[in-house]
Design a protein around this motif. Structure first.
Motif, short mmCIF file in Angstrom:
data_model
loop_
_atom_site.label_atom_id
_atom_site.label_comp_id
_atom_site.label_asym_id
_atom_site.label_seq_id
_atom_site.Cartn_x
_atom_site.Cartn_y
_atom_site.Cartn_z
N PRO A 7 0.82 -1.21 0.00
CA PRO A 7 0.00 0.00 0.00
C PRO A 7 0.85 1.26 0.00
CG PRO A 7 -0.01 -1.03 2.17
CD PRO A 7 0.69 -1.98 1.25
N ASN A 42 -5.18 0.38 -3.17
CA ASN A 42 -3.80 0.30 -2.70
C ASN A 42 -3.41 1.48 -1.82
OD1 ASN A 42 -1.49 -1.39 -2.75
ND2 ASN A 42 -0.43 0.09 -4.06
N ASP A 76 -2.94 3.35 1.54
CA ASP A 76 -2.74 2.98 2.94
C ASP A 76 -3.61 3.89 3.81
OD1 ASP A 76 -1.88 2.38 5.48
OD2 ASP A 76 0.26 2.48 5.01
#
Length: 420
Positions: free
Chosen positions: A180, A265, A267
């Motif tokens: 991520p 992806n 975070d």
């Protein structure tokens, strides 16, 4: 017979400028001087009419026709992309640009909001030019063949799929490493509202956040630049009031969450929010309203009046990561009414990871801009986003470097290390 030209735009500390014009030649040249060509520009609105524009950022009522000659600072043989060559089929002309050469600017604010203007150049040969096939005279270039802006490469415009849609520009991390990646959210100032999200990241040098240097800090990062149709401080009244509220609070949060949900992806423990002036106000508004959503905030010349921030608000963010940036001589957003008391209240509440870079003034140190006396150009004190986006913020309120594990860091390096 007239010929066509190519323009190259660069996003500078003072916004986007046409900094180079490339002229295809009938035969290769090995030498050219700046005096060989003159560059005349007419800046037009969407109807093709000549614009009447303010002479300066602060003198909004003092207007003039936006046309005239732009000095040629440098000329050389080049290829079609404008790269210098010993012998080239083109000539590249580097233009004067910056605060004292606004005719080269790609944007202006004819109706209060910055928009991209239509620029029509006429480039006329005014001096000798020796090509491989002999002397050439009488060249005139007066229609565009194309334009490029390498600074904005990789940026994409889109609209949120939400109940109250907002336009935005975004950048995807260019990395092949698995895992991520963090998200940097930038909220623009009052002048960059409207209907063209390109202005939200090119009106100021927000594209610096997608530069290789800054991306390397984060190991690759998403960048999101939402755009409000009017201005973030609009509480519904259409005025710049002191209520501390925004009619776009829900729309913006929905836009952010829509973008995050469609980019799996990202975070979620490393979502950062920042912005300048009106965007600094909205940064604080979002951080106060959603303190658990963001890992850190970096408001610049923020315009949230301290009187609207409650003690409960302070308690809600005192243990969060926060780095303010402002200039003492800001004539637009007075720090004594906004950032100064807010920062001091946070410190008094026991904040440990709250910092404040407080500039005496904002001077040019990167572009080489000079004032009329030849000294480094001093920007209006409100422009504290310039050192932030140049990664020059290093000092805390006490004048000492901010450190992590004993090592000095810039604001953006610090930001990259924050995590929920």
């Amino acid at each position: 017979m007239s010929k066509g030209y190519y323009t190259h735009t660069r996003v500078t500390d003072f916004g986007p400028y046409v900094t180079k014009i490339v002229l295809p030649l009938p035969a290769p040249v090995r030498a050219v001087c700046p005096e060989s060509f003159s560059v005349y520009v007419r800046r037009l609105d969407e109807r093709g009419e000549l614009l009447l524009l303010p002479k300066s950022w602060m003198a909004v009522d003092d207007k003039e026709e936006s046309r005239g000659y732009i000095p040629v600072k440098k000329a050389y043989p080049s290829d079609l992309s404008g790269e210098p060559m010993e012998s080239g089929d083109c000539v590249a002309l580097e233009l004067a640009y910056g605060p004292l050469h606004q005719l080269a600017s790609r944007i202006s604010a004819p109706k209060g909001l910055n928009v991209f203007v239509n620029m029509r150049f006429t480039i006329t040969q005014t001096g000798p030019l020796e090509t491989s096939e002999g002397a050439v005279t009488g060249l005139v270039y007066d229609y565009p063949l194309g334009e490029s802006c390498p600074c904005s490469k990789g940026w994409i415009n889109d609209t949120s799929r939400t109940a109250e849609p907002l336009n935005y520009g975004y950048y995807l991390p260019q990395t092949v490493e698995p895992g991520p990646r963090p998200l940097i959210i930038w909220l623009h100032g009052a002048g960059e509202g409207g209907v063209d999200p390109s202005v939200a990241y090119m009106g100021n040098k927000v594209v610096a956040l997608s530069s290789p240097k800054i991306q390397a800090y984060f190991g690759g990062a998403y960048v999101l630049a939402p755009q409000t149709p009017t201005f973030w401080m609009n509480d519904g009244s259409g005025e710049y009031g002191r209520t501390g509220k925004s009619m776009y609070s829900k729309a913006l949060m929905d836009c952010i969450e829509d973008f995050v949900s469609r980019n799996e992806n990202i975070d979620r423990d490393r979502i950062y929010i920042g912005g300048d002036s009106n965007g600094g106000f909205m940064t604080m508004r979002m951080f106060l309203d959603h303190p658990d959503y963001f890992a850190a905030a970096f408001p610049v010349c923020e315009a949230l009046y301290d009187e609207t921030i409650t003690d409960e608000d302070i308690a809600g963010i005192k243990d969060k990561a926060l780095w303010f940036t402002h200039a003492k001589n800001d004539p637009v957003v007075k720090p004594s009414e906004t950032v100064e008391p807010t920062y001091k209240r946070l410190i008094a509440a026991g904040a440990k990871n709250v910092h404040f870079t407080y500039w005496d003034n904002i001077k040019d140190i990167h572009e080489g801009f000079k004032d009329q006396e030849g000294n480094p150009f001093e920007y209006i004190g409100h422009f504290a986003w310039i050192p932030l986006l140049n990664d020059d913020c290093t000092l805390d309120y006490d004048g000492r470097p901010v450190t992590i594990d004993g090592e000095p860091v810039t604001l953006l390096q610090w930001l990259s290390r924050q995590k929920k």
